[in-house]
Design a protein around this motif. Sequence first.
Motif, PDB file in Angstrom:
ATOM      1  N   SER A  56       0.845  -1.189   0.000  1.00  0.00           N
ATOM      2  CA  SER A  56       0.000   0.000   0.000  1.00  0.00           C
ATOM      3  C   SER A  56       0.881   1.240   0.000  1.00  0.00           C
ATOM      4  O   SER A  56       2.088   1.167   0.168  1.00  0.00           O
ATOM      5  CB  SER A  56      -0.943   0.012   1.209  1.00  0.00           C
ATOM      6  N   SER A  57       0.240   2.376  -0.212  1.00  0.00           N
ATOM      7  CA  SER A  57       0.943   3.663  -0.242  1.00  0.00           C
ATOM      8  C   SER A  57       0.282   4.610   0.741  1.00  0.00           C
ATOM      9  O   SER A  57      -0.787   4.325   1.285  1.00  0.00           O
ATOM     10  CB  SER A  57       0.864   4.270  -1.649  1.00  0.00           C
ATOM     11  N   ASP A  58       0.928   5.750   0.936  1.00  0.00           N
ATOM     12  CA  ASP A  58       0.370   6.848   1.730  1.00  0.00           C
ATOM     13  C   ASP A  58       0.266   8.053   0.795  1.00  0.00           C
ATOM     14  O   ASP A  58       1.067   8.985   0.862  1.00  0.00           O
ATOM     15  CB  ASP A  58       1.279   7.162   2.922  1.00  0.00           C
ATOM     16  N   PRO A  59      -0.715   8.030  -0.137  1.00  0.00           N
ATOM     17  CA  PRO A  59      -0.740   9.022  -1.210  1.00  0.00           C
ATOM     18  C   PRO A  59      -1.306  10.390  -0.810  1.00  0.00           C
ATOM     19  O   PRO A  59      -2.172  10.503   0.062  1.00  0.00           O
ATOM     20  CB  PRO A  59      -1.618   8.370  -2.271  1.00  0.00           C
ATOM     21  N   TYR A  60      -0.764  11.398  -1.478  1.00  0.00           N
ATOM     22  CA  TYR A  60      -1.284  12.763  -1.451  1.00  0.00           C
ATOM     23  C   TYR A  60      -0.994  13.374  -2.805  1.00  0.00           C
ATOM     24  O   TYR A  60      -0.249  12.802  -3.610  1.00  0.00           O
ATOM     25  CB  TYR A  60      -0.679  13.586  -0.312  1.00  0.00           C
ATOM     26  N   CYS A  61      -1.589  14.512  -3.110  1.00  0.00           N
ATOM     27  CA  CYS A  61      -1.376  15.174  -4.392  1.00  0.00           C
ATOM     28  C   CYS A  61      -0.827  16.570  -4.186  1.00  0.00           C
ATOM     29  O   CYS A  61      -1.155  17.240  -3.205  1.00  0.00           O
ATOM     30  CB  CYS A  61      -2.679  15.294  -5.171  1.00  0.00           C
TER      31      CYS A  61
ATOM     32  N   TYR B 245       0.641  16.049  -9.291  1.00  0.00           N
ATOM     33  CA  TYR B 245       1.568  14.978  -8.941  1.00  0.00           C
ATOM     34  C   TYR B 245       0.945  14.136  -7.842  1.00  0.00           C
ATOM     35  O   TYR B 245       0.496  14.676  -6.826  1.00  0.00           O
ATOM     36  CB  TYR B 245       2.895  15.548  -8.430  1.00  0.00           C
ATOM     37  N   VAL B 246       0.909  12.819  -8.031  1.00  0.00           N
ATOM     38  CA  VAL B 246       0.474  11.901  -6.980  1.00  0.00           C
ATOM     39  C   VAL B 246       1.751  11.400  -6.301  1.00  0.00           C
ATOM     40  O   VAL B 246       2.634  10.844  -6.950  1.00  0.00           O
ATOM     41  CB  VAL B 246      -0.348  10.730  -7.545  1.00  0.00           C
ATOM     42  N   MET B 247       1.833  11.651  -5.005  1.00  0.00           N
ATOM     43  CA  MET B 247       3.029  11.356  -4.228  1.00  0.00           C
ATOM     44  C   MET B 247       2.741  10.262  -3.205  1.00  0.00           C
ATOM     45  O   MET B 247       1.594  10.043  -2.826  1.00  0.00           O
ATOM     46  CB  MET B 247       3.481  12.619  -3.484  1.00  0.00           C
ATOM     47  N   ASP B 248       3.801   9.609  -2.747  1.00  0.00           N
ATOM     48  CA  ASP B 248       3.721   8.615  -1.681  1.00  0.00           C
ATOM     49  C   ASP B 248       4.550   9.146  -0.513  1.00  0.00           C
ATOM     50  O   ASP B 248       5.767   9.266  -0.632  1.00  0.00           O
ATOM     51  CB  ASP B 248       4.258   7.270  -2.167  1.00  0.00           C
ATOM     52  N   GLU B 249       3.883   9.483   0.587  1.00  0.00           N
ATOM     53  CA  GLU B 249       4.581  10.048   1.739  1.00  0.00           C
ATOM     54  C   GLU B 249       5.434   8.973   2.414  1.00  0.00           C
ATOM     55  O   GLU B 249       4.974   7.866   2.654  1.00  0.00           O
ATOM     56  CB  GLU B 249       3.580  10.639   2.730  1.00  0.00           C
ATOM     57  N   ASP B 250       6.680   9.334   2.706  1.00  0.00           N
ATOM     58  CA  ASP B 250       7.622   8.440   3.369  1.00  0.00           C
ATOM     59  C   ASP B 250       8.150   9.108   4.622  1.00  0.00           C
ATOM     60  O   ASP B 250       8.686  10.208   4.548  1.00  0.00           O
ATOM     61  CB  ASP B 250       8.816   8.117   2.451  1.00  0.00           C
ATOM     62  N   ALA B 251       8.027   8.450   5.753  1.00  0.00           N
ATOM     63  CA  ALA B 251       8.489   9.043   7.012  1.00  0.00           C
ATOM     64  C   ALA B 251      10.009   9.047   7.119  1.00  0.00           C
ATOM     65  O   ALA B 251      10.592   9.960   7.697  1.00  0.00           O
ATOM     66  CB  ALA B 251       7.886   8.291   8.191  1.00  0.00           C
ATOM     67  N   LEU B 252      10.669   8.051   6.546  1.00  0.00           N
ATOM     68  CA  LEU B 252      12.105   7.895   6.752  1.00  0.00           C
ATOM     69  C   LEU B 252      12.965   8.386   5.594  1.00  0.00           C
ATOM     70  O   LEU B 252      14.180   8.479   5.731  1.00  0.00           O
ATOM     71  CB  LEU B 252      12.426   6.423   7.034  1.00  0.00           C
ATOM     72  N   SER B 253      12.370   8.661   4.451  1.00  0.00           N
ATOM     73  CA  SER B 253      13.148   9.137   3.308  1.00  0.00           C
ATOM     74  C   SER B 253      12.321  10.136   2.502  1.00  0.00           C
ATOM     75  O   SER B 253      11.215  10.494   2.897  1.00  0.00           O
ATOM     76  CB  SER B 253      13.567   7.957   2.424  1.00  0.00           C
ATOM     77  N   ARG B 254      12.882  10.556   1.369  1.00  0.00           N
ATOM     78  CA  ARG B 254      12.183  11.501   0.512  1.00  0.00           C
ATOM     79  C   ARG B 254      10.894  10.885  -0.018  1.00  0.00           C
ATOM     80  O   ARG B 254      10.864   9.694  -0.353  1.00  0.00           O
ATOM     81  CB  ARG B 254      13.105  11.847  -0.672  1.00  0.00           C
ATOM     82  N   ASP B 255       9.831  11.680  -0.121  1.00  0.00           N
ATOM     83  CA  ASP B 255       8.572  11.179  -0.668  1.00  0.00           C
ATOM     84  C   ASP B 255       8.775  10.757  -2.121  1.00  0.00           C
ATOM     85  O   ASP B 255       9.501  11.404  -2.877  1.00  0.00           O
ATOM     86  CB  ASP B 255       7.488  12.252  -0.578  1.00  0.00           C
ATOM     87  N   ASP B 256       8.123   9.665  -2.516  1.00  0.00           N
ATOM     88  CA  ASP B 256       8.234   9.149  -3.880  1.00  0.00           C
ATOM     89  C   ASP B 256       7.142   9.739  -4.757  1.00  0.00           C
ATOM     90  O   ASP B 256       6.014   9.951  -4.302  1.00  0.00           O
ATOM     91  CB  ASP B 256       8.081   7.621  -3.892  1.00  0.00           C
TER      92      ASP B 256
ATOM     93  N   SER C   1       1.111   9.535 -15.822  1.00  0.00           N
ATOM     94  CA  SER C   1       2.301   9.309 -16.637  1.00  0.00           C
ATOM     95  C   SER C   1       3.518   9.364 -15.730  1.00  0.00           C
ATOM     96  O   SER C   1       3.469   9.899 -14.621  1.00  0.00           O
ATOM     97  CB  SER C   1       2.405  10.334 -17.766  1.00  0.00           C
ATOM     98  N   GLU C   2       4.625   8.806 -16.212  1.00  0.00           N
ATOM     99  CA  GLU C   2       5.819   8.729 -15.382  1.00  0.00           C
ATOM    100  C   GLU C   2       6.516  10.079 -15.319  1.00  0.00           C
ATOM    101  O   GLU C   2       6.433  10.884 -16.230  1.00  0.00           O
ATOM    102  CB  GLU C   2       6.778   7.655 -15.883  1.00  0.00           C
ATOM    103  N   VAL C   3       7.205  10.313 -14.204  1.00  0.00           N
ATOM    104  CA  VAL C   3       8.056  11.483 -14.043  1.00  0.00           C
ATOM    105  C   VAL C   3       9.487  11.076 -14.381  1.00  0.00           C
ATOM    106  O   VAL C   3      10.214  11.800 -15.040  1.00  0.00           O
ATOM    107  CB  VAL C   3       7.949  12.040 -12.608  1.00  0.00           C
TER     108      VAL C   3
END
Length: 121
Positions: free
Chosen positions: A3-8, A49-60, A86-88
């Motif tokens: 799963s992901s922790d998505p935000y835009c 941009y749809v992002m995946d929040e990461d607590a320990l590293s940069r958001d993907d 689409s891909e970044v």
Amino acid sequence: TGSSDPYCIVKIDDEAIIRTATVWKTLSPFWGEEYEVQLQPGFHSISIYVMDEDALSRDDVIGKVCITRDMLAEHPKGYSGWVSLSEVDPDEEVQGEIHLRVEVLGSQGSRRLRCSVLEAR
């Protein structure tokens, strides 16, 4: 974990203007958020941009959607529907789509962007 922790993040001409809430531990987030912002007369594009929040590293970055001024001109009543991400990064494969509603309100001198970030899958 599957799963992901998505935000835009919504950007107008590469300037971040909106960040949605993070929806935790899901691959099918629902935001249902609507924003209205002032739009510069000479803007070129709106990117979501749809992002995946990461607590320990940069958001993907999961993927993005780009809507140009010309695309909006083709839909004078606004655009609403599912749009494929689409891909970044050209080395990354992207799957998924986002449900958006985007419209430009007002006249040439005072235009506003109404952007609804609804859900993704």
